[in-house]
Design a protein around this motif. Structure first.
Motif, PDB file in Angstrom:
ATOM      1  N   UNK A 229     112.967 111.440  50.341  1.00 39.54           N
ATOM      2  CA  UNK A 229     112.906 110.308  49.222  1.00 39.54           C
ATOM      3  C   UNK A 229     113.769 110.827  47.947  1.00 39.54           C
ATOM      4  N   UNK A 230     114.780 110.379  47.640  1.00 39.86           N
ATOM      5  CA  UNK A 230     115.505 110.857  46.336  1.00 39.86           C
ATOM      6  C   UNK A 230     114.805 111.050  45.159  1.00 39.86           C
ATOM      7  N   UNK A 231     113.712 110.053  45.304  1.00 45.25           N
ATOM      8  CA  UNK A 231     112.828 110.369  43.776  1.00 45.25           C
ATOM      9  C   UNK A 231     112.116 111.593  43.665  1.00 45.25           C
ATOM     10  N   UNK A 232     112.300 112.375  44.827  1.00 42.21           N
ATOM     11  CA  UNK A 232     111.597 113.701  44.976  1.00 42.21           C
ATOM     12  C   UNK A 232     112.478 114.684  44.715  1.00 42.21           C
ATOM     13  N   UNK A 233     113.925 114.435  44.285  1.00 38.29           N
ATOM     14  CA  UNK A 233     115.001 115.300  43.975  1.00 38.29           C
ATOM     15  C   UNK A 233     115.591 115.371  42.549  1.00 38.29           C
ATOM     16  N   UNK A 234     115.363 116.521  41.967  1.00 40.43           N
ATOM     17  CA  UNK A 234     115.560 116.544  40.402  1.00 40.43           C
ATOM     18  C   UNK A 234     116.562 117.860  40.428  1.00 40.43           C
ATOM     19  N   UNK A 235     117.664 117.853  39.717  1.00 37.11           N
ATOM     20  CA  UNK A 235     118.633 118.886  39.277  1.00 37.11           C
ATOM     21  C   UNK A 235     118.264 119.708  38.342  1.00 37.11           C
ATOM     22  N   UNK A 236     118.690 121.245  38.417  1.00 38.87           N
ATOM     23  CA  UNK A 236     118.573 122.077  37.425  1.00 38.87           C
ATOM     24  C   UNK A 236     119.686 122.814  37.435  1.00 38.87           C
ATOM     25  N   UNK A 240     115.425 128.762  33.605  1.00 41.73           N
ATOM     26  CA  UNK A 240     113.887 128.725  33.394  1.00 41.73           C
ATOM     27  C   UNK A 240     113.681 127.126  32.779  1.00 41.73           C
ATOM     28  N   UNK A 241     114.291 126.996  31.453  1.00 41.22           N
ATOM     29  CA  UNK A 241     113.929 125.604  30.978  1.00 41.22           C
ATOM     30  C   UNK A 241     114.401 124.564  31.809  1.00 41.22           C
ATOM     31  N   UNK A 242     115.382 124.505  32.542  1.00 39.83           N
ATOM     32  CA  UNK A 242     115.911 123.465  33.172  1.00 39.83           C
ATOM     33  C   UNK A 242     114.957 123.341  34.307  1.00 39.83           C
ATOM     34  N   UNK A 243     114.466 124.319  34.809  1.00 37.97           N
ATOM     35  CA  UNK A 243     113.145 124.039  35.820  1.00 37.97           C
ATOM     36  C   UNK A 243     111.980 123.425  35.361  1.00 37.97           C
ATOM     37  N   UNK A 244     111.679 123.696  34.198  1.00 38.10           N
ATOM     38  CA  UNK A 244     110.513 123.111  33.467  1.00 38.10           C
ATOM     39  C   UNK A 244     110.759 121.552  33.345  1.00 38.10           C
ATOM     40  N   UNK A 245     112.032 121.282  32.874  1.00 42.59           N
ATOM     41  CA  UNK A 245     112.332 119.893  32.512  1.00 42.59           C
ATOM     42  C   UNK A 245     112.507 119.083  33.828  1.00 42.59           C
ATOM     43  N   UNK A 246     113.020 119.616  34.923  1.00 42.89           N
ATOM     44  CA  UNK A 246     113.050 118.734  36.129  1.00 42.89           C
ATOM     45  C   UNK A 246     111.747 118.443  36.712  1.00 42.89           C
ATOM     46  N   UNK A 247     110.876 119.623  36.721  1.00 42.08           N
ATOM     47  CA  UNK A 247     109.511 119.300  37.123  1.00 42.08           C
ATOM     48  C   UNK A 247     108.947 118.319  36.214  1.00 42.08           C
ATOM     49  N   UNK A 257     102.993 114.248  44.130  1.00 38.31           N
ATOM     50  CA  UNK A 257     103.805 115.197  44.773  1.00 38.31           C
ATOM     51  C   UNK A 257     102.745 116.375  44.994  1.00 38.31           C
ATOM     52  N   UNK A 258     102.913 116.956  46.291  1.00 40.91           N
ATOM     53  CA  UNK A 258     101.795 118.200  46.268  1.00 40.91           C
ATOM     54  C   UNK A 258     102.485 119.195  46.788  1.00 40.91           C
ATOM     55  N   UNK A 259     103.893 119.326  46.694  1.00 42.14           N
ATOM     56  CA  UNK A 259     104.470 120.610  46.814  1.00 42.14           C
ATOM     57  C   UNK A 259     105.922 120.595  46.247  1.00 42.14           C
ATOM     58  N   UNK A 260     106.443 121.558  45.966  1.00 43.61           N
ATOM     59  CA  UNK A 260     107.705 121.920  45.111  1.00 43.61           C
ATOM     60  C   UNK A 260     108.676 122.914  45.912  1.00 43.61           C
ATOM     61  N   UNK A 261     109.861 122.754  46.272  1.00 46.76           N
ATOM     62  CA  UNK A 261     110.654 123.709  46.643  1.00 46.76           C
ATOM     63  C   UNK A 261     111.702 123.978  45.405  1.00 46.76           C
ATOM     64  N   UNK A 262     111.599 125.038  44.725  1.00 49.20           N
ATOM     65  CA  UNK A 262     112.444 125.172  43.632  1.00 49.20           C
ATOM     66  C   UNK A 262     113.626 126.180  43.926  1.00 49.20           C
ATOM     67  N   UNK A 270     109.810 128.122  35.352  1.00 41.77           N
ATOM     68  CA  UNK A 270     109.666 126.883  34.462  1.00 41.77           C
ATOM     69  C   UNK A 270     108.714 125.684  35.063  1.00 41.77           C
ATOM     70  N   UNK A 271     108.849 125.596  36.393  1.00 42.64           N
ATOM     71  CA  UNK A 271     108.026 124.640  37.038  1.00 42.64           C
ATOM     72  C   UNK A 271     106.624 124.952  36.759  1.00 42.64           C
ATOM     73  N   UNK A 272     106.339 126.199  36.874  1.00 43.84           N
ATOM     74  CA  UNK A 272     104.908 126.570  36.890  1.00 43.84           C
ATOM     75  C   UNK A 272     104.288 126.394  35.763  1.00 43.84           C
ATOM     76  N   UNK A 273     105.023 126.602  34.549  1.00 40.53           N
ATOM     77  CA  UNK A 273     104.475 126.242  33.162  1.00 40.53           C
ATOM     78  C   UNK A 273     104.358 124.694  32.965  1.00 40.53           C
TER      79      UNK A 273
END
Lengths: 346, 346
Positions: A229-236, A240-247, A257-262, A270-273
């Motif tokens: 599902x493309x809705x589950x894909x975000x680009x960084x 660190x900050x791009x990971x936070x924003x994408x998440x 969503x129940x999992x994230x492959x970063x 960033x995703x964690x925060x």
DNA sequence: CTGAAAGCGCTTACAG
DNA sequence: CTGAAAGCGCTTACAG
């Protein structure tokens, strides 16, 4: 004409001094210095003794002038500086390359081609033959510096699979981790632990790491019979900050969503925060898998489950391949396997 | 005798080609290249035009052979590699020095003197004149490499106040942040926020950062009329894990401590995780102040209140002072002010 | 195996 | 201001 040497530093011994002390000609000293072929044992011994007593060290400038080789190698960064200098992997790579080159008594010149001006300056410097080869850290499409160096016939070995098309097939070696396979392994791990709505934060899609890890994610999902599902894909952009924003984007689009492959540990931090601010527990509510096994993975809370890239081997291989290329061998591609490191976050 | 150039690379233009095209002698070309003194405007213009049309770039080896200067500078690390490569400040420093040198068209050679063998190799390399100066990152007592380089008359500028006594007073410049004052500022901040049992995790006590920050801590405590209790002092080695361990010690010895001044952000990260495992809230139960304002400060949870070291200025000053020393000026010491950065942890 | 010699590309007093 | 020339320290065919 004599250039007066500063009074504090006495004249350094030359090949001539060694020859005199050893009682041979300068040619013979030079032959001993360069492998000792066509030299009698006696002469070689005398020369080596003379080298020791005089404290002789070869003058590399004189040698370079005649051989046309500088005896040094550049470590060239053509990324915007911030990104790579923020990346803990960079240190490991730089240190590994320095150490591997030191083994061969080859100094490493650090060059950073941030601005256009810098790029021009560095291109001129390298193509002028001031360096015998280049270890390249740059994975973006259409890197003009890399392109020109390769065209100019400079031996170049890239870290990661190069994407600039003009150069493909040319004399450009590279060493890369198996990004696609690593991504598949992580997604397989997430699936095996029961996750079904697995999102991903990719790297920049003009880098092989971005493209390949996304491809691996999709392949594994499809192979597991899960919808892609493309809705589950975000680009960084690996920061660190791009990971936070994408998440944050992902969470807004797919609250379930129940999992994230970063695609990098730094982005995973960033995703964690973001997750923590959103009140999602890791790994209970959302499992998070990183990529790199950099120092950021251990610094993260919870500690990151991640894909280890063998940076020590990557740097050693880069140097090996470059040296071979400098010796006239053709450019080689080396793909190194990755490894899942299981910690707390997934 | 001609060394055959590889067929792929055509012969590069020399000063001779430029002279021919410009219609002047090689001496005149050289004069233009070296500042253009004693050259008529006409001749200079002709030479510059010829340089452009021929694409001439000076051969540094030939130049170095005669001038006796290499035109390059070493960035030398004599610490155990791990510590510094783990340190986010290191990147900033290295990048800054590279950039500052690039301004002067001087390449930076990265050298890492980890092992004894490496130390010997590097000492030989540098004292042989292969480098015109050294930017030194090493603060430990009795660094044999630094010592030998300075004795050999190589211009050296250290990052941080050098502690090796043999060298004190010699031709060794340095650039440092005001460690003592920074420490005092942080402790003052902790005291002002009402803390009374303030512990500290110091850096290694054979480094100026370790010694000076501890001194500042003690001075400020005494100045505030607070008791200076050695039970509140633990020593780390600037690594994250040592910060965690030292904090555990402190907590065991002084369960009532309500603040911690940690001499580096990385160690403060370790302190934070120990505190969190011990169930202490930061900053409510224990306020934590770091030092450096490195990227680790922003990565920490909560974000670290810390003392900012002006790394960009430090690198620029190091290069400036080194270049001056290479030009014959005497060694200078530069102390740069620090600044409190107020975030969440204290 | 070894010496004498050329020559790499540049800079800089030295004369003019 | 400018040219001719020496010389930096090394390597490598070339003869012997």
């Amino acid at each position: 004409m004599r250039v007066s040497s500063s009074p504090s530093r006495p004249r350094r011994p030359t090949i001539h001094d060694v020859a005199r002390v050893a009682g041979v000609s300068r040619g013979t000293v030079s032959r001993v210095l360069n492998g000792g072929h066509h030299v009698s044992q006696e002469a070689a011994d005398a020369v080596n003794a003379a080298i020791r007593t005089t404290g002789y060290v070869v003058n590399r400038h004189a040698r370079s002038l005649i051989t046309g080789r500088s005896g040094s190698v550049a470590f060239l960064l053509t990324e915007p500086q911030e990104r790579f200098f923020e990346d803990p992997n960079f240190n490991v790579l730089l240190r590994g390359c320095t150490a591997a080159l030191a083994t061969h008594d080859i100094p490493l010149l650090l060059m950073i081609a941030g601005t256009r001006t810098e790029q021009r300056r560095i291109t001129r410097y390298v193509t002028a033959g001031h360096v015998d080869g280049v270890l390249l850290v740059s994975s973006h499409t259409g890197d003009p510096v890399a392109d020109q160096l390769v065209r100019a016939g400079i031996p170049v070995v890239a870290c990661g699979k190069p994407m600039f098309p003009a150069v493909r097939g040319a004399r450009l070696g590279y060493v890369a981790a198996d990004d696609r396979d690593g991504a598949r392994e992580m997604v397989r791990h997430l699936v095996a632990s029961g996750r079904r709505r697995i999102g991903t934060v990719t790297g920049p899609l003009d880098t092989p790491g971005g493209v390949e890890r996304l491809a691996g994610y999709r392949e594994e999902l499809a192979g597991s019979g899960l919808p892609v599902d493309d809705a589950l894909v975000a680009t960084g952009d690996y920061s660190r900050s791009s990971g936070a924003a994408a998440t944050a984007d992902l969470l807004a689009r797919c609250p379930d969503l129940d999992a994230l492959f970063v695609a990098s540990d730094l982005m995973a931090q960033g995703a964690l925060s973001t997750l923590s601010r959103a009140g999602r527990r890791v790994p209970q509510d959302v499992a998070v898998g990183g990529f790199d096994d950099s120092s950021a993975a251990l610094a993260a809370r919870p500690e990151l489950t991640t894909i280890r890239q063998p940076w020590d081997r990557i740097s050693a291989e880069m140097v090996r391949v470059l040296l071979a290329q400098m010796d006239g061998e053709s450019a080689a591609a080396v793909i190194l396997p990755t490894e899942l490191v299981h910690r707390e976050s997934a």
